[in-house]
Design an enzyme around this catalytic site. Structure first.
Site, PDB file in Angstrom:
ATOM      1  N   TRP A 228       0.807  -1.224   0.000  1.00  0.00           N
ATOM      2  CA  TRP A 228       0.000   0.000   0.000  1.00  0.00           C
ATOM      3  C   TRP A 228       0.841   1.274   0.000  1.00  0.00           C
ATOM      4  O   TRP A 228       0.309   2.358   0.135  1.00  0.00           O
ATOM      5  CB  TRP A 228      -0.913  -0.006   1.227  1.00  0.00           C
ATOM      6  N   ASP A 229       2.171   1.156  -0.120  1.00  0.00           N
ATOM      7  CA  ASP A 229       3.065   2.312  -0.010  1.00  0.00           C
ATOM      8  C   ASP A 229       2.986   2.919   1.382  1.00  0.00           C
ATOM      9  O   ASP A 229       3.029   4.140   1.553  1.00  0.00           O
ATOM     10  CB  ASP A 229       2.723   3.360  -1.085  1.00  0.00           C
ATOM     11  N   TYR A 230       2.861   2.057   2.393  1.00  0.00           N
ATOM     12  CA  TYR A 230       2.791   2.513   3.780  1.00  0.00           C
ATOM     13  C   TYR A 230       4.189   2.609   4.393  1.00  0.00           C
ATOM     14  O   TYR A 230       4.504   1.995   5.412  1.00  0.00           O
ATOM     15  CB  TYR A 230       1.916   1.574   4.597  1.00  0.00           C
TER      16      TYR A 230
END
Length: 777
Positions: free
Chosen positions: A439-441
């Site tokens: 999630w590009d976290y």
């Protein structure tokens, strides 16, 4: 009455069509019924029938009841439900309506007035806080000995990133008198496509230091903003990153005297680490080659735009610690996320931490390179010189949204904080904040160090909105961390079965539901509800797939690079977050390549907005776009930004409130000038002071604010030349004794904020009279 009737009927037809669509998707049947009612009443009104006006009054009455039943008296949802229908209802008072439509016209206008009063009343009655404790937070601990004071020597105030100052000349009692003291202009054009002014200045040795949009470094007089010297590294466009944000420089004091005993260290967009004499801005000749070290050494192939150091270097004892940003979603073969330390005097490599190959500790052998595509560190690092540890916040491995091909090292260290030994670079511990991150976290912010009683602690804020509080000696949680099951439906690869959740107050907000969809009118609210129902969404950590799915918090957060500010006296962390969703869709390789090739060849078959990012080397490209209405407004209901104070020792929230107004925002990116406190999207962080103040810009709004840290009450605000997507800092002038608060006001193209080249400093009027008072010592 024909025009009024047609307006009502057309509105009804639109709601009827959209309502049928929403109902077919399993959503609310309100719009279907409302559309039918409006179409019927509008037709009767156009025919001059009083029953049409009565029908509109009935529609409005049912709408009021439905809105209250679904949303209560929450002001923003009520506005979406009622404002436009209420204003349309008031049109029944126009001349001739009573004559043509009889008492029905008065009834419709009366119910319209009632709906409008309900909306206005809900806003007027609204508390300024979402959460407010009964008692203000009292000071309960002494000021730490290493807290920033007269000087601001590191990006986060101190090496541990507390963003706290012991200065107390500016207080809750007098902050309302704060006024602009000076404005400095870098005179560097800001390019929306490449970068904006986002530096947090340092103030040390009676001088202020910062970097500009093109990597130029400035020294300023802290009382006037007058430029003392400027160094232009002449960054080459060839080989430099397409994303260019210089968030600050580092200061190092070396042993001995003479030139470069005090030096400014900066990293450039084209891969150079440069040391400058703090006195005159000239290169330190004994550092590297002609004052510079080549950061591309040992990296292998670095395509233009794929790597640069986006954070100021960290200074750990007599070493400079450097990491870098790598391009998102481009390829599974990108530059290494290696972290390197260099001797502060000579620029010689001391050690390197290559997550994929520990044998590269002294650099790769000739003809070899650091491991490709390992997790990078784009946010500032924190340092504990006493424990001998560097705390590196890592991003997720590249590419962001497909992970089946990642290495074991990337799986272990991605989206983590890694504690590295200052002397050797060895990993002491690591803690992962998102497992198998799709999630590009990233961990996007500098971790903040503080003391939890006698225990040295670290607070790790994340894009997920979770903040993890650990013993920084061991990486073990001080506040409970629970692994919870997360969704897997729709995934194209094996996903993590659980994700970690912290007992520390979450800034993520609750999961979204259809009732949370919002709009300025019922029409864009309906559009957002239909859009929501079209998406696959199973709550937090919904995995990406080949259909459209919803990421919430978005790829931007939750929390972003502003991190949290620590008030060690009141035992509080101040955090800010943004709230909007990201729509994600994996696009099969063949289609991705075809669309990208077509766009490169000038094909008009696809717009840039819909163009997938390549994620080359994987089976899928990826489309990313915001969950926003056709008016460009987030579909989730306001507030779009919040700020909160959270107890460090318990993790419980003390107060939380919307942050920012709509003064510089509006539909289609227009600035309507309405200072309505709806909470604004924000990037950047806050500063706390011993006197009990929290200063923050960060929001899209062109404003710097001061809050009472104890209560969350807004005490002061000032207009800026542009929004301040950075972190403010404070210092006391050695010449006048004035305490200043300064911030870069550079704007931000992603927030649709105008760009500027300004740094603005504020002080109290007549502050030099208190030259020796109120330093918080």
């Amino acid at each position: 009455m024909i025009a009024l009737g047609m307006a009502v009927a057309i509105a009804g037809l639109a709601l009827l069509a959209g309502g049928l669509w929403l109902a077919a998707l399993g959503g609310s049947i309100y719009y279907l019924m409302a559309g039918a009612a409006l179409l019927g009443s509008g037709t009767l009104i156009a025919l001059g029938r009083g029953t049409g006006a009565k029908g509109y009054a009935l529609f409005l009455t049912v709408t009021i009841a439905w809105a209250v039943a679904e949303s209560g008296f929450a002001p923003w949802p009520l506005m979406a439900w009622l404002l436009a229908p209420a204003l349309l209802g008031l049109l029944f008072v126009i001349p001739g309506a009573r004559a043509s439509l009889g008492q029905g016209a008065s009834l419709a206008a009366g119910v319209g007035a009632l709906a409008l009063l309900l909306v206005v009343g809900a806003h007027l009655a609204r508390d300024s806080h979402d959460i407010r404790t009964a008692e203000a937070i009292a000071a309960s601990a002494p000021i730490p000995a290493d807290a920033a004071g007269d000087e601001w020597t590191s990006w986060g105030g101190d090496k541990g990133g507390s963003r706290f100052s012991r200065l107390a000349q500016i207080t809750p009692a007098n902050v309302g008198k704060l006024e602009a003291a000076w404005t400095f202009h870098t005179r560097i054009p800001s390019d929306p496509a490449t970068g904006y002014l986002s530096a947090t200045p340092l103030m040390v040795g009676g001088r202020m230091f910062l970097c500009g949009q093109d990597n130029s470094v400035f020294a300023l007089d802290p009382d006037s903003g007058r430029e003392l010297w400027r160094f232009d590294p002449r960054v080459s466009a060839k080989g430099s990153s397409a994303v260019r944000t210089c968030r600050g420089v580092a200061f190092a004091r070396t042993e001995g005297a003479g030139r470069c005993a005090a030096r400014i260290v900066t990293a450039t967009f084209d891969g150079r680490l440069i040391a400058l004499d703090a006195t005159d801005g000239k290169r330190c000749e004994g550092f590297g080659t002609n004052g510079a070290v080549n950061l591309f050494d040992g990296m292998g192939m670095v395509q233009p735009g794929f790597y640069y150091s986006s954070a100021p270097p960290a200074i750990a004892r007599d070493r400079i610690v450097v990491a870098g940003w790598v391009a998102d979603n481009q390829s599974n073969d990108e530059p290494s996320g290696v972290i390197r330390t260099y001797d502060v005097h000579t620029g010689a490599l001391v050690w390197a931490w290559d997550a994929g190959n520990p044998l590269n500790v002294h650099g790769p052998r000739p003809g070899e390179h650091y491991s490709r595509s390992t997790p990078n560190t784009w946010a500032p690092m924190s340092v504990d010189d006493t424990l001998g540890l560097i705390y590196a916040p890592t991003g997720n491995p590249t590419p962001d949204h497909y992970g089946a091909l990642r290495s074991a090292a990337s799986e272990k260290y991605g989206s983590s904080v890694v504690a590295l030994d200052i002397a050797t670079g060895a990993v002491r511990w690591s803690f992962q904040t998102a497992h198998h991150d799709l999630w590009d976290y990233d961990v996007p912010a500098q971790p903040s160090l503080f003391a939890a009683g006698n225990t040295p602690a670290i607070a790790i804020p994340t894009k997920r909105g979770e903040t993890f509080v650990l013993d920084r000696r061991t990486g073990k949680p001080l506040l409970p961390v629970t692994e919870r099951a997360v969704p897997s439906r729709g995934a194209v690869e094996k996903v993590a079965a659980t994700q970690p959740f912290s007992a520390f107050h979450s800034m993520a907000g609750p999961d979204l539901a259809e009732r949370d969809m919002w709009g300025l009118t019922p029409f864009d609210q309906l559009w957002c509800r239909v859009r929501y129902r079209q998406l696959r969404y199973d709550g937090k950590a919904t995995p990406p797939g080949t259909d459209e799915a919803l990421i919430y918090p978005s790829i931007g957060g939750g929390m972003n690079f502003g991190g949290v500010a620590i008030d060690p006296v009141r035992r509080i962390a101040v955090a800010n977050a943004l709230y909007y969703g990201t729509i994600i869709q994996l696009v099969p390789r063949a289609e991705t390549d075809r669309l990208i090739a077509g766009a490169a060849a000038g094909s008009h078959a696809v717009t840039n907005f819909g163009l997938p990012l390549p994620q080359a080397g994987t089976p899928f490209g990826v489309r990313l776009k915001p969950l926003a209405s056709p008016l460009g407004v987030p579909c989730n209901a306001p507030p779009f930004g919040r700020i909160a104070a959270i107890h460090l020792d318990t993790g419980k929230v003390a107060w939380e409130r919307p942050f920012g107004t709509a003064r510089d925002a509006g539909p289609l990116g227009l600035a309507l000038g309405l200072p309505i406190p709806m909470g604004a999207p924000n990037f950047g962080g806050s500063l706390t002071t011993a006197s009990g103040l929290t200063f923050i810009g960060a929001a899209r709004e062109q404003t710097l604010r001061a809050f009472d840290t104890a209560t969350g009450k807004e005490l002061w605000s000032a207009r800026l030349p542009a929004s301040a997507q950075t972190m403010p800092m404070t210092y006391r002038s050695p010449r006048t004794g004035c305490q200043y608060v300064a911030t870069a006001a550079g704007g931000h193209n992603m927030l649709q904020s105008p760009l500027s080249d300004s740094v603005v400093a504020f002080r109290l009027p007549g502050c030099s009279a208190s030259k020796s008072k109120g330093d918080g010592k």
